[in-house]
Write a protein that holds these residues in place. Structure first.
Motif, PDB file in Angstrom:
ATOM      1  N   TYR A 147     -62.988  31.426  50.295  1.00 47.13           N
ATOM      2  CA  TYR A 147     -62.044  30.317  50.111  1.00 47.13           C
ATOM      3  C   TYR A 147     -61.208  30.506  48.836  1.00 47.13           C
ATOM      4  O   TYR A 147     -60.885  29.543  48.142  1.00 47.13           O
ATOM      5  N   TYR A 154     -58.253  28.241  47.856  1.00 46.48           N
ATOM      6  CA  TYR A 154     -58.528  26.806  47.783  1.00 46.48           C
ATOM      7  C   TYR A 154     -59.293  26.476  46.509  1.00 46.48           C
ATOM      8  O   TYR A 154     -59.875  27.349  45.888  1.00 46.48           O
ATOM      9  N   ASN A 202     -65.420  22.850  49.881  1.00 49.45           N
ATOM     10  CA  ASN A 202     -65.112  21.648  50.650  1.00 49.45           C
ATOM     11  C   ASN A 202     -63.630  21.564  51.000  1.00 49.45           C
ATOM     12  O   ASN A 202     -63.264  21.216  52.128  1.00 49.45           O
ATOM     13  N   HIS A 203     -62.766  21.884  50.068  1.00 49.81           N
ATOM     14  CA  HIS A 203     -61.317  21.865  50.311  1.00 49.81           C
ATOM     15  C   HIS A 203     -60.960  22.849  51.424  1.00 49.81           C
ATOM     16  O   HIS A 203     -60.163  22.542  52.304  1.00 49.81           O
ATOM     17  N   TRP A 204     -61.550  24.013  51.394  1.00 47.05           N
ATOM     18  CA  TRP A 204     -61.321  25.019  52.419  1.00 47.05           C
ATOM     19  C   TRP A 204     -61.817  24.528  53.779  1.00 47.05           C
ATOM     20  O   TRP A 204     -61.116  24.633  54.782  1.00 47.05           O
ATOM     21  N   LEU A 205     -63.023  23.964  53.812  1.00 43.47           N
ATOM     22  CA  LEU A 205     -63.600  23.486  55.067  1.00 43.47           C
ATOM     23  C   LEU A 205     -62.767  22.386  55.713  1.00 43.47           C
ATOM     24  O   LEU A 205     -62.669  22.311  56.937  1.00 43.47           O
ATOM     25  N   THR A 206     -62.161  21.544  54.904  1.00 52.52           N
ATOM     26  CA  THR A 206     -61.371  20.448  55.460  1.00 52.52           C
ATOM     27  C   THR A 206     -59.963  20.881  55.867  1.00 52.52           C
ATOM     28  O   THR A 206     -59.269  20.128  56.535  1.00 52.52           O
ATOM     29  N   HIS A 207     -59.567  22.102  55.498  1.00 49.87           N
ATOM     30  CA  HIS A 207     -58.210  22.551  55.806  1.00 49.87           C
ATOM     31  C   HIS A 207     -58.108  23.693  56.809  1.00 49.87           C
ATOM     32  O   HIS A 207     -57.013  23.978  57.290  1.00 49.87           O
ATOM     33  N   GLN A 234     -60.201  24.489  63.474  1.00 52.45           N
ATOM     34  CA  GLN A 234     -61.488  24.507  64.153  1.00 52.45           C
ATOM     35  C   GLN A 234     -61.793  25.892  64.719  1.00 52.45           C
ATOM     36  O   GLN A 234     -62.925  26.354  64.637  1.00 52.45           O
ATOM     37  N   ARG A 282     -63.024  28.160  61.977  1.00 58.30           N
ATOM     38  CA  ARG A 282     -64.367  27.757  61.579  1.00 58.30           C
ATOM     39  C   ARG A 282     -65.399  28.312  62.570  1.00 58.30           C
ATOM     40  O   ARG A 282     -66.426  28.855  62.175  1.00 58.30           O
TER      41      ARG A 282
END
Length: 64
Positions: free
Chosen positions: A39, A42, A46-51, A54, A57
Motif C-alpha cells: 500500500y 496510501y 486501512n486507507h488502501w483497503l477502503t480504496h 473488490q 482485493r
C-alpha cells in the motif's frame, strides 16, 4: 513481537511508521518483514483497503 517466529509489519507510511519499521528490521531481518510495499501509495493499510476495488482485493487474497 519477538516471541513470534515471523512478524509481518503493516505500519503507517509516515515518519513514525518508517522509524519503527527500521527499528524492527535492525533488530532482526529474519523475523520481521516490511509489508508496506503493498500500500505504498496510501497513508496506511486501512486507507488502501477502503480504496482498492473488490476485484483487486479478491485477487490479492488468492495469492499464496
Amino acid at each position: 513481537m519477538q516471541e513470534h517466529a515471523h512478524v509481518h509489519l503493516y505500519l503507517d507510511n509516515d515518519k513514525t511508521g518508517q522509524k519503527f519499521t527500521e527499528l524492527a528490521l535492525a533488530l532482526d531481518k529474519q523475523t520481521f518483514t516490511d509489508e508496506r510495499r503493498l500500500y505504498q501509495q496510501y497513508n496506511d493499510l486501512n486507507h488502501w483497503l477502503t480504496h482498492i476495488g473488490q476485484s483487486q482485493r479478491q485477487q490479492l487474497m488468492q495469492k499464496p
